[in-house]
Write an enzyme that holds these catalytic residues in place. Sequence first.
Site, PDB file in Angstrom:
ATOM      1  N   SER A 252       0.025 -43.040   8.351  1.00 38.05           N
ATOM      2  CA  SER A 252      -0.531 -44.282   8.870  1.00 38.05           C
ATOM      3  C   SER A 252       0.010 -45.519   8.145  1.00 38.05           C
ATOM      4  O   SER A 252       1.199 -45.791   8.181  1.00 38.05           O
ATOM      5  CB  SER A 252      -2.061 -44.221   8.790  1.00 38.05           C
ATOM      6  OG  SER A 252      -2.662 -45.284   9.475  1.00 38.05           O
TER       7      SER A 252
ATOM      8  N   ASP B  61       0.323 -50.959  12.486  1.00 38.59           N
ATOM      9  CA  ASP B  61       0.570 -50.180  11.276  1.00 38.59           C
ATOM     10  C   ASP B  61       1.648 -49.148  11.572  1.00 38.59           C
ATOM     11  O   ASP B  61       2.202 -49.097  12.671  1.00 38.59           O
ATOM     12  CB  ASP B  61      -0.716 -49.542  10.748  1.00 38.59           C
ATOM     13  CG  ASP B  61      -1.246 -48.434  11.647  1.00 38.59           C
ATOM     14  OD1 ASP B  61      -0.862 -48.399  12.827  1.00 38.59           O
ATOM     15  OD2 ASP B  61      -2.043 -47.605  11.171  1.00 38.59           O
TER      16      ASP B  61
ATOM     17  N   ASP C  21       1.882 -46.004  12.214  1.00 36.55           N
ATOM     18  CA  ASP C  21       1.820 -45.027  13.309  1.00 36.55           C
ATOM     19  C   ASP C  21       1.229 -45.603  14.588  1.00 36.55           C
ATOM     20  O   ASP C  21       1.039 -44.884  15.563  1.00 36.55           O
ATOM     21  CB  ASP C  21       1.064 -43.768  12.882  1.00 36.55           C
ATOM     22  CG  ASP C  21      -0.439 -43.992  12.729  1.00 36.55           C
ATOM     23  OD1 ASP C  21      -0.831 -45.125  12.397  1.00 36.55           O
ATOM     24  OD2 ASP C  21      -1.209 -43.037  12.934  1.00 36.55           O
TER      25      ASP C  21
END
Length: 445
Positions: free
Chosen positions: A102, A241, A243
Amino acid sequence: MKKKRYFGTDGIRGKVGDNPITPEFILKLGWAAGKVLARHGSNKIIIGKDTRISGYMLESVLHAGLASAGLSAVFTGPIPTPAIAYLTKTLRAEAGIVISASHNPFYDNGIKFFSIEGTKIPDAIEQAIEAELGKKLICVASAKLGRISRIDDAAKRYIAFCKGTFSESISLNGLKVVVDCANGATYQIAPNILRELGAKVVAIGCQPDGMNINKDCGTTDIRKLQHRVLAENANIGIAYDGDGDRMIMVDHLGYKVDGDQIIYIIARDKMQQGKLVGGVVGTLMSNMGLELSLKRLGIPFIRTSVGDRYVLNKMQETGWRIGAENSGHVILLDHNTTGDGIIAGLQVLSAMVNNSMTLHNLCRDIQLFPQKLINICLTSKYNPLISTTVIHACKVAEQELAKHGRILIRKSGTENIIRVMVEGKDENQVTDLANYIADAVKASS
């Protein structure tokens, strides 16, 4: 329920090369997951990843583990996490796996699983996988080994899906949008979607090299985005972000618009269109200003534990369709089953067009309370939350706030850090009390 050893609030995550993010462990994890999923009738698993250099290594060993348990894998290449949730459903796969950490730095990585419904797998499945990890790896017979294939048009499928959530009756013509893709999974997809919907797009953070994901960019650092929005005289800036499951915005004046403001804009727009079902689900971190602003509109609001899986669980329990974390995880069940930064951004852009208003003006009716969040890295296994020093500091801070604010101190479910959040009416007091508690945590860790 038995405590899980490896799974946190968002799968398994850590520094690459350190347990559990090692080739040996991920191989065993693939086998263990394969054993459990096979018991549920699985035969095809979708695997996606972000742009981290370690993703290629982990992808290979993960597939080897799955294949040894008799499961076949379908690779998508770099693609946003919510795309895997969508593809798992539409391709009738039995599960989806995302290799990502992430918003973390490139040297971290992780594994998270999605069910056939496109939601995070339940605790019971995670515990079953952990139980298999303690057993000896036994490979299936050669004739039963899993195979590998690739989806060449995975990105195109997801682009079409995202565009389908945007009304055909409106266009982004005339809007200038700066997007910061964090050198991550959205780097090709997000700019293309916005261009195809008519926006003039300036793209930054779109040159991934495997090691620059989230580095001084994206949702964790919006300074470049703010500067570029002002320099380009853009209408709006959007930061994703690594992902692509969360999103933060910047208005035309360079001011940050966080997840609380974003969900307020979306909920109000849905209400005005007569499409709001129930209310809004937030978390313990959601700003009190959001709760009060929604209350003025007559929109119910409830809080749940921090973590998008808990937000989704509460949404499913209540039947409500909108939920979010102030970090920018926005779940819109009318469109997807997990946080989706691209779709959330499109919904805000839709509200701007529908109301003929700037993002700045859309935020005017929500007044956020001053809030200070401090992250403290832990250097030992000792839990400072049980320290009498920390407990005393929290009590002192609560007395200072005198019921005109909130204190939340917790251990992160994805990183080895303690988060201290203080919220109240006076910004200086909030900052001082947050630092006071943070100092107590540091002294006790």
